[in-house]
Motif scaffolding. Sequence first.
Motif, PDB file in Angstrom:
ATOM      1  N   VAL A  12     -23.318  -8.648  -1.580  1.00 57.42           N
ATOM      2  CA  VAL A  12     -22.659  -8.014  -3.099  1.00 57.42           C
ATOM      3  C   VAL A  12     -23.610  -7.923  -3.665  1.00 57.42           C
ATOM      4  O   VAL A  12     -24.544  -8.458  -3.552  1.00 57.42           O
ATOM      5  N   LEU A  13     -23.458  -7.218  -4.674  1.00 59.02           N
ATOM      6  CA  LEU A  13     -24.506  -6.617  -5.577  1.00 59.02           C
ATOM      7  C   LEU A  13     -23.837  -7.091  -7.084  1.00 59.02           C
ATOM      8  O   LEU A  13     -22.900  -6.035  -7.336  1.00 59.02           O
ATOM      9  N   MET A  14     -24.083  -8.330  -7.543  1.00 54.88           N
ATOM     10  CA  MET A  14     -23.397  -8.384  -9.155  1.00 54.88           C
ATOM     11  C   MET A  14     -24.104  -7.293  -9.688  1.00 54.88           C
ATOM     12  O   MET A  14     -25.178  -7.412 -10.414  1.00 54.88           O
ATOM     13  N   LEU A  15     -23.410  -6.420 -11.149  1.00 53.19           N
ATOM     14  CA  LEU A  15     -23.970  -6.241 -11.876  1.00 53.19           C
ATOM     15  C   LEU A  15     -23.586  -6.205 -13.017  1.00 53.19           C
ATOM     16  O   LEU A  15     -22.618  -6.443 -14.090  1.00 53.19           O
ATOM     17  N   ILE A  16     -24.316  -6.736 -14.077  1.00 51.56           N
ATOM     18  CA  ILE A  16     -24.157  -7.421 -15.576  1.00 51.56           C
ATOM     19  C   ILE A  16     -25.068  -6.705 -16.580  1.00 51.56           C
ATOM     20  O   ILE A  16     -25.991  -6.568 -16.475  1.00 51.56           O
ATOM     21  N   HIS A  17     -23.626  -5.939 -17.499  1.00 48.94           N
ATOM     22  CA  HIS A  17     -24.526  -5.269 -18.495  1.00 48.94           C
ATOM     23  C   HIS A  17     -24.633  -6.295 -19.521  1.00 48.94           C
ATOM     24  O   HIS A  17     -24.467  -7.186 -19.577  1.00 48.94           O
ATOM     25  N   GLY A  18     -25.392  -4.968 -20.276  1.00 47.25           N
ATOM     26  CA  GLY A  18     -25.741  -5.854 -22.014  1.00 47.25           C
ATOM     27  C   GLY A  18     -24.430  -5.914 -22.988  1.00 47.25           C
ATOM     28  O   GLY A  18     -23.723  -5.444 -22.915  1.00 47.25           O
ATOM     29  N   VAL A  19     -25.525  -5.612 -24.386  1.00 44.73           N
ATOM     30  CA  VAL A  19     -24.457  -6.289 -25.560  1.00 44.73           C
ATOM     31  C   VAL A  19     -23.022  -5.005 -25.649  1.00 44.73           C
ATOM     32  O   VAL A  19     -23.605  -3.782 -25.693  1.00 44.73           O
ATOM     33  N   GLY A  20     -22.400  -5.180 -25.676  1.00 44.24           N
ATOM     34  CA  GLY A  20     -21.288  -4.205 -26.013  1.00 44.24           C
ATOM     35  C   GLY A  20     -20.589  -3.458 -24.781  1.00 44.24           C
ATOM     36  O   GLY A  20     -19.507  -2.734 -24.771  1.00 44.24           O
ATOM     37  N   ALA A  21     -21.220  -3.498 -24.158  1.00 44.57           N
ATOM     38  CA  ALA A  21     -21.615  -2.581 -22.989  1.00 44.57           C
ATOM     39  C   ALA A  21     -20.180  -2.756 -21.558  1.00 44.57           C
ATOM     40  O   ALA A  21     -20.173  -4.009 -21.596  1.00 44.57           O
TER      41      ALA A  21
ATOM     42  N   GLN B 272     -22.685 -16.493  -2.143  1.00 42.10           N
ATOM     43  CA  GLN B 272     -23.860 -15.461  -3.213  1.00 42.10           C
ATOM     44  C   GLN B 272     -23.857 -13.907  -3.391  1.00 42.10           C
ATOM     45  O   GLN B 272     -23.409 -13.596  -3.024  1.00 42.10           O
ATOM     46  N   ALA B 273     -24.609 -13.511  -4.814  1.00 39.84           N
ATOM     47  CA  ALA B 273     -24.944 -12.097  -4.379  1.00 39.84           C
ATOM     48  C   ALA B 273     -25.706 -11.818  -5.273  1.00 39.84           C
ATOM     49  O   ALA B 273     -26.789 -12.673  -5.289  1.00 39.84           O
ATOM     50  N   HIS B 274     -26.403 -10.480  -4.780  1.00 42.87           N
ATOM     51  CA  HIS B 274     -27.401 -10.143  -4.973  1.00 42.87           C
ATOM     52  C   HIS B 274     -27.712  -9.655  -7.181  1.00 42.87           C
ATOM     53  O   HIS B 274     -26.447  -9.338  -7.318  1.00 42.87           O
ATOM     54  N   VAL B 275     -28.204  -9.305  -7.479  1.00 44.92           N
ATOM     55  CA  VAL B 275     -27.860  -9.941  -8.562  1.00 44.92           C
ATOM     56  C   VAL B 275     -28.755  -8.592  -9.856  1.00 44.92           C
ATOM     57  O   VAL B 275     -30.135  -8.378 -10.046  1.00 44.92           O
ATOM     58  N   LEU B 276     -28.130  -7.270 -10.381  1.00 42.41           N
ATOM     59  CA  LEU B 276     -28.937  -6.811 -10.788  1.00 42.41           C
ATOM     60  C   LEU B 276     -28.571  -6.915 -12.278  1.00 42.41           C
ATOM     61  O   LEU B 276     -26.880  -6.367 -12.740  1.00 42.41           O
ATOM     62  N   GLY B 277     -29.000  -6.864 -13.321  1.00 44.05           N
ATOM     63  CA  GLY B 277     -29.334  -7.250 -15.021  1.00 44.05           C
ATOM     64  C   GLY B 277     -29.177  -6.572 -16.067  1.00 44.05           C
ATOM     65  O   GLY B 277     -30.709  -6.171 -16.059  1.00 44.05           O
ATOM     66  N   VAL B 278     -28.794  -5.644 -17.107  1.00 42.80           N
ATOM     67  CA  VAL B 278     -28.890  -4.678 -17.699  1.00 42.80           C
ATOM     68  C   VAL B 278     -29.156  -5.403 -19.281  1.00 42.80           C
ATOM     69  O   VAL B 278     -28.747  -5.330 -19.507  1.00 42.80           O
ATOM     70  N   SER B 279     -30.755  -5.302 -19.804  1.00 44.44           N
ATOM     71  CA  SER B 279     -31.058  -5.700 -20.864  1.00 44.44           C
ATOM     72  C   SER B 279     -30.125  -7.096 -21.217  1.00 44.44           C
ATOM     73  O   SER B 279     -30.768  -8.643 -20.492  1.00 44.44           O
ATOM     74  N   LEU B 280     -28.942  -6.942 -21.748  1.00 45.90           N
ATOM     75  CA  LEU B 280     -28.608  -8.949 -22.188  1.00 45.90           C
ATOM     76  C   LEU B 280     -28.126  -9.228 -20.685  1.00 45.90           C
ATOM     77  O   LEU B 280     -28.694 -10.269 -20.374  1.00 45.90           O
ATOM     78  N   GLY B 281     -27.709  -9.047 -20.019  1.00 40.97           N
ATOM     79  CA  GLY B 281     -27.070  -9.037 -18.404  1.00 40.97           C
ATOM     80  C   GLY B 281     -28.436  -9.602 -17.722  1.00 40.97           C
ATOM     81  O   GLY B 281     -28.453 -10.264 -16.875  1.00 40.97           O
ATOM     82  N   GLY B 282     -29.720  -8.427 -18.050  1.00 37.11           N
ATOM     83  CA  GLY B 282     -30.933  -9.004 -17.407  1.00 37.11           C
ATOM     84  C   GLY B 282     -31.132 -10.714 -17.527  1.00 37.11           C
ATOM     85  O   GLY B 282     -31.720 -11.186 -17.052  1.00 37.11           O
TER      86      GLY B 282
ATOM     87  N   VAL C 169     -28.594 -13.280 -18.779  1.00 41.06           N
ATOM     88  CA  VAL C 169     -27.977 -13.691 -18.207  1.00 41.06           C
ATOM     89  C   VAL C 169     -28.135 -13.660 -16.931  1.00 41.06           C
ATOM     90  O   VAL C 169     -28.018 -14.804 -16.370  1.00 41.06           O
ATOM     91  N   GLY C 170     -28.078 -12.890 -16.144  1.00 41.50           N
ATOM     92  CA  GLY C 170     -28.429 -12.662 -14.832  1.00 41.50           C
ATOM     93  C   GLY C 170     -30.134 -14.388 -14.703  1.00 41.50           C
ATOM     94  O   GLY C 170     -30.117 -14.836 -14.314  1.00 41.50           O
ATOM     95  N   GLN C 171     -30.882 -13.811 -15.510  1.00 42.89           N
ATOM     96  CA  GLN C 171     -32.078 -15.074 -15.380  1.00 42.89           C
ATOM     97  C   GLN C 171     -31.952 -16.825 -15.559  1.00 42.89           C
ATOM     98  O   GLN C 171     -32.026 -17.298 -14.499  1.00 42.89           O
TER      99      GLN C 171
END
Length: 296
Positions: free
Chosen positions: A23-32, A111-121, A123-125
């Motif tokens: 599983v690759l969990m994708l977490i996006h940014g502000v308002g996305a 468990q998941a691999h995590v990919l976070g963009v901007s705010l999502g990054g 949150v991933g941290q």
Amino acid sequence: MARSRANGIEIEYELSGPEGGPVLMLIHGVGAQLIRWPPALIERFERAGFRTLRFDNRDVGLSSHLNHLGIPDIAAIVAARAAGGEPELPYSLSDMAADTAGLLDALGIAQAHVLGVSLGGMVGQVLAIEHRARVRSLNLFMTQSGNPDLPPSDPGALAILSKRAPDPQEDREAFLSHQAALNRALGSPDYPAPESELRAFAALAADRAYNPAGPARQLAAARGAPDRRPQLRALSVPALVVHGRNDPLFPPECGTDLARSIPGSWLLEPGGMGHDLPAELIDLFVETVRANCARA
């Protein structure tokens, strides 16, 4: 798409790709919203064997809107944090990370691999710091560590980002023009998206869900967060940092600082990339993320 209850809120999500794939969990940014992820990127990840999980963060899209928490005073939050205080926030990055852990629980994903963009990054941290057992690898795009000494955003990009968008129900044309200009200001100078594409996506997002106060509360969580570097230095997770050399929102120093803060991390700095995910770099993103995930 589907909905699940997690951490006391409703979360709209989509889980797709090969059964049994990591599983690759994708977490996006502000308002996305979850539809912000480029379909070509999702397709390439799934062809690479990943089962992708993307979702609407709290306060955007079809997940719970927390309008009862009011509209935060971003300037006061920034000032309080700069003065060494603990600002009052509608909710924190820890709350948003708990949302992601709760969604994994609800879906029976250990468990998941995590990919976070901007705010999502960010949150991933925090997910990796506070819920370490859930994270197989970290893939952090165009984000930062919370280091208060990082250089500021480009003033022009910050100005248009801070400008209130017209209400699409009152003036749809003005809203679409504003969103196209915003994405153009933040986007990759070497890989500009067509104007028609920017406007079409803005219309799609506005028709799906519109909650302008939600991104303000998400921004408060990001701007009011403490420096994460001491906790990041204690991580032992395969980490990849991808940061464009032409990012106007988070200057390139943010990427080098973040990579320096996580032991053993990789740093990829594509030239001509701004604060977006240009189609021309999708193959590079997928191959680099796949290589990092293989280190887990």
